[in-house]
Write an enzyme that holds these catalytic residues in place. Structure first.
Site, PDB file in Angstrom:
ATOM      1  N   SER A 371     -59.075  30.465   0.829  1.00 53.33           N
ATOM      2  CA  SER A 371     -57.954  30.868  -0.010  1.00 53.33           C
ATOM      3  C   SER A 371     -57.166  29.647  -0.474  1.00 53.33           C
ATOM      4  O   SER A 371     -57.745  28.721  -1.041  1.00 53.33           O
ATOM      5  CB  SER A 371     -57.088  31.882   0.753  1.00 53.33           C
ATOM      6  OG  SER A 371     -56.215  32.560  -0.119  1.00 53.33           O
ATOM      7  N   ASP A 491     -64.206  40.416  -3.216  1.00 57.51           N
ATOM      8  CA  ASP A 491     -62.869  39.833  -3.067  1.00 57.51           C
ATOM      9  C   ASP A 491     -62.044  40.179  -4.305  1.00 57.51           C
ATOM     10  O   ASP A 491     -62.300  39.680  -5.396  1.00 57.51           O
ATOM     11  CB  ASP A 491     -62.988  38.316  -2.902  1.00 57.51           C
ATOM     12  CG  ASP A 491     -61.692  37.675  -2.427  1.00 57.51           C
ATOM     13  OD1 ASP A 491     -60.615  38.290  -2.584  1.00 57.51           O
ATOM     14  OD2 ASP A 491     -61.751  36.539  -1.913  1.00 57.51           O
ATOM     15  N   HIS A 522     -61.675  39.191   1.292  1.00 52.46           N
ATOM     16  CA  HIS A 522     -61.047  37.868   1.417  1.00 52.46           C
ATOM     17  C   HIS A 522     -61.122  37.441   2.890  1.00 52.46           C
ATOM     18  O   HIS A 522     -60.133  37.481   3.616  1.00 52.46           O
ATOM     19  CB  HIS A 522     -59.600  37.971   0.943  1.00 52.46           C
ATOM     20  CG  HIS A 522     -58.993  36.672   0.551  1.00 52.46           C
ATOM     21  ND1 HIS A 522     -59.501  35.868  -0.455  1.00 52.46           N
ATOM     22  CD2 HIS A 522     -57.906  36.012   1.025  1.00 52.46           C
ATOM     23  CE1 HIS A 522     -58.746  34.792  -0.591  1.00 52.46           C
ATOM     24  NE2 HIS A 522     -57.780  34.847   0.305  1.00 52.46           N
TER      25      HIS A 522
END
Length: 805
Positions: A371, A491, A522
């Site tokens: 991320s 995602d 994610h």
């Protein structure tokens, strides 16, 4: 249960013997010709009984294993010569598989084949035993890690004297470094930035965890994670700042702009005051206790790597302010790498002049993280900074516009409606947690926060200089590091387009690139039973940072994709995407291979009863289900559905679907959302991986563990699965920065790209295109009385589809 190992390889026999000698499985004077294969097998089995401290104890432990349905190993070797059946009957027990539950005693090969485990057969000679044992040490256990890691966690390496540090086996670093007394220290890297405008160069708190052996002269490479979260986050403050998404779509001023008009131009800023060091030391004066670490970094700490973390500008105990993805955040991450390479000073505290060097490292650096963490790894790579050999970017943003915007629209990252760049800056501004520090910086930070709010422009949603500054794809030509991309095909937070665009930008560069696409959202994937991800990363970093000639660029697939239709299945490919090879034309509720010239215009509305609207805004999963289902719901009139005929054979859909629609709105505004859907009843993989057992994946002796997971099939079948979605503002039909007029009732050709996919469509299923306007989880939700019309005869979708073999 099936195991897929891509970091596994078998070298020649001489190499096997040499490496097994180094690990002390074979004595230094071992020769193939002078050793009986059965005697060797028994000796190797005894070596595995690490916790038995005497020969008698080891013999007793080995007697617990059956070689046949009625014969223990000691009994077997007294009467028979070792063969493949006996060897792998015992091997399955060593690997943690259960007799009667997972395999049949005395008949190991059906289970070996079912689990996709390697084996060596026939097995009759001493050379065969050597090869079979070498491979067994590198074979996955039922617990989701290689057998040698199991032995290491039991203390195998730590019972041996004078092992080399670092130690490599099968091309991978082994956990021979003690983790009981790791060195934990803090330094403050001085950057070239002055983001808080106090006239002094911003210093960046940097946390180091390194093996104690570095104090005895061993230099190690670094896995570095730039994590804006690891000094704490301001979640409540961020929640208070969340923007209202239940707002109307508004008309943009018509503007004919070129990219030059909105391209980012770096401002000229004064050079901040730098510190003149008064002396240089090698010992830090600050330490720490716990650190929100990355599991992959923990895995490498016992294997001869140091882990370094820095939260960057605007975080607790560092200077500066948060800027959400702009060049200053990139420069802060790069500054740490430059210090690790001896090209930048750091100091023992935040304000003093005592310098400290990274004398304990080789200067070779890999960046890791998911991320925002992986995003900064990508950003740092685009600078071409010396010493950054590779990045492992997981679920990483490659262009911040694609995170908070799409097609001229404000589009939320999945799960966070109302979040934007300003909200994220506030959440990560952990200087706020130090009361006195915050007191002095509060006024300036909120001025900067207001500038971010203005720059992000939630009014139009168009691409502008603010977003151009945060587009790393512009600078990929500078990348010299090898890049390994990991991304979830489901995602909806950092959507797959980020990985897709970066992958293609890397194509003309000379470096190695690898891509792993999983079926998760994610998430991290270094704890999956079906994939040797950590072992693959070990092969990769042993090559990249230690320079081990282990064939990693050739062994690891260029593109590795987890299958969406069956568990524990991974496929290898050479690329992702390319030119579409199939055009499907919209007909009357159909997707056809031939254009249908006379098709009635189809229309839908975009307004709900206030009660229904309120319900769906609070039940987004239900909205998606009611929109996509072929059953009649309250959303049926708010969408159009076009379906193919049932597929005659399995197909692989990959790349980025392109939709071209002839659209009209009855107002001077409008937005279109498209969703590609797999229609067909099947048990599908669950949205989240299933925990299989406790924290059982060991990372070394007396060290950290990880929890084993795997994607499993849902117990109940479902009738459809969303594959991909995309959105566009009708005023941005030319490009992302130019606003065109929309005349009510006039038809316009509108082209939009959906999210890239790698999807296995099953025979008998239908591919569907769903067209709507508001996408409740993603777009703003004005609940406006707009009617949209689609001319199917002038609309189509382009796909890349191939028969699945």
């Amino acid at each position: 249960m099936k195991f897929n190992q891509f970091a596994f390889h078998t070298p020649d026999l001489a190499t096997q013997i040499s490496e097994l000698k180094q690990l002390r499985f074979l004595p230094a004077d071992f020769t193939v010709t002078a050793t009986n294969p059965t005697t060797l097998w028994l000796h190797l089995l005894q070596q595995t009984q690490v916790q038995a401290l005497t020969p008698a104890g080891k013999n007793a432990a080995v007697a617990n294993y059956l070689a046949t349905p009625t014969t223990s190993v000691p009994e077997f070797v007294n009467r028979h010569a070792v063969d493949a059946t006996a060897f792998y009957t015992v091997a399955l027990q060593l690997l943690g598989f259960e007799l009667g539950e997972d395999f049949t005693i005395g008949d190991p090969f059906p289970a070996m084949n079912r689990f996709h485990l390697p084996y060596h057969s026939p097995l009759t000679t001493t050379s065969d035993v050597v090869t079979a044992w070498y491979n067994l040490l590198n074979t996955f256990t039922k617990g989701g890690y290689v057998y040698l890691d199991h032995l290491a966690a039991a203390g195998y390496f730590h019972q041996l004297d004078n092992l080399p540090q670092p130690l490599f086996f099968n091309g991978k670093a082994q956990p021979v470094f003690a983790t009981d007394n790791l060195v934990r220290e803090v330094v403050y890297v001085e950057s070239d930035l002055d983001t808080d405008h106090d006239g002094r160069a911003d210093r960046l708190k940097t946390i180091i965890i390194r093996p104690q052996a570095t104090n005895q002269g061993i230099q190690v490479p670094v896995v570095f994670t730039a994590s804006p979260y690891n000094q704490g986050t301001n979640d409540a403050a961020g929640d208070r700042m969340m923007h209202d998404v239940n707002v109307p779509l508004t008309k943009k001023p018509v503007q004919a702009l070129t990219y030059t008009d909105i391209a980012y131009q770096a401002p000229t800023v004064p050079t901040p005051q730098k510190t003149v060091p008064t002396n240089t030391v090698t010992a830090a004066t600050e330490t720490f206790t716990t650190e929100p670490s990355v599991k992959l970094n923990e895995y490498f700490l016992a294997r001869g790597f140091a882990a370094v973390y820095s939260a960057g500008i605007g975080t607790k105990d560092s200077d500066g302010v948060r800027t959400t993805g702009d060049p200053a955040e990139t420069a802060a991450a790069v500054a740490v790498i430059e210090w690790l390479n001896g090209n930048r000073p750091a100091y023992t505290d935040r304000t003093g002049s005592t310098a400290i060097t990274a004398w304990w490292t080789t200067g070779n650096v890999a960046m890791t993280g998911k991320s925002y963490l992986g995003t900064l790894a990508t950003a740092a790579a685009t600078t071409g900074v010396d010493g950054l050999k590779t990045v492992i970017s997981e679920a990483a943003i490659s262009n911040w516009y694609d995170y908070y915007r799409e097609g001229g629209l404000v589009v939320a990252p999945g799960g966070f409606p109302g979040e934007d760049a300003d909200v994220l800056a506030e959440e990560c501004f952990s200087r706020q947690k130090a009361a006195n520090d915050y007191l002095h910086i509060k006024k300036y930070f909120h001025e900067q926060l207001a500038a971010i709010t203005a720059g992000q422009d939630r009014t139009t949603g168009s691409y502008n200089a603010f977003w151009d500054a945060r587009n790393y794809l512009k600078d990929t030509a500078h990348i010299t590091a090898d890049v390994l991309i990991v991304h979830g095909l489901n995602d909806q937070n950092v959507k797959p387009v980020h990985a897709y665009n970066l992958w293609h930008k890397l194509a003309p560069l000379s470096g190695n690139r690898k891509l792993i696409l999983h079926q998760g959202q994610h998430i991290y994937i270094n704890n999956f039973q079906s994939l040797d991800f950590s072992d693959m990363m070990n092969l990769w970093l042993s090559h990249e940072l230690y320079g081990i000639d282990n064939g990693a660029p050739q062994l690891l697939p260029d593109v590795l994709v987890q299958d969406n239709s069956q568990p524990a299945t991974w496929h290898t490919f050479s690329d992702w995407g390319g030119k579409p090879n199939q055009t499907l034309y919209l007909g009357e509720k159909q997707l056809r291979t031939q254009r249908q010239l006379q098709v009635p215009v189809a229309s839908f509305t975009d307004q709900l009863d206030p009660v229904d609207f309120d319900f769906y805004t609070h039940n987004l999963d239900q909205w998606e289900n009611d929109l996509l289902t072929l059953k009649t719901t309250k959303l049926t009139s708010q969408r159009l559905v076009f379906l193919t005929k049932p597929l005659q054979q399995d197909q692989y859909l990959q790349g980025q679907p392109q939709v071209s629609l002839r659209v009209a709105s009855n107002q001077d505004i409008g937005l279109i959302s498209c969703m590609l859907v797999d229609y067909g009843t099947a048990r599908r993989l669950k949205a989240d991986p299933t925990p299989l057992r406790g924290f059982s994946i060991p990372y070394g002796y007396h060290w950290q563990n990880n929890q084993l997971h795997e994607f499993t099939l849902a117990k109940q079948p479902s009738s459809f699965k969303l594959i991909s979605r995309g959105h566009i503002n009708l005023q941005n039909r030319t490009n992302l920065w130019q606003a065109d007029p929309v005349e009510p009732g006039s038809f316009y050709q509108v082209d939009l790209s959906l999210q890239p996919a790698y999807y296995h469509l099953l025979a008998g299923h239908q591919l569907g295109l769903v067209i709507c306007a508001t996408d409740m989880p993603m777009t703003i939700r004005g609940n406006q009385g707009i009617t949209y019309s689609i001319d199917p005869s002038k609309s189509h979708i382009e796909l890349q589809m191939t028969p699945f073999h």
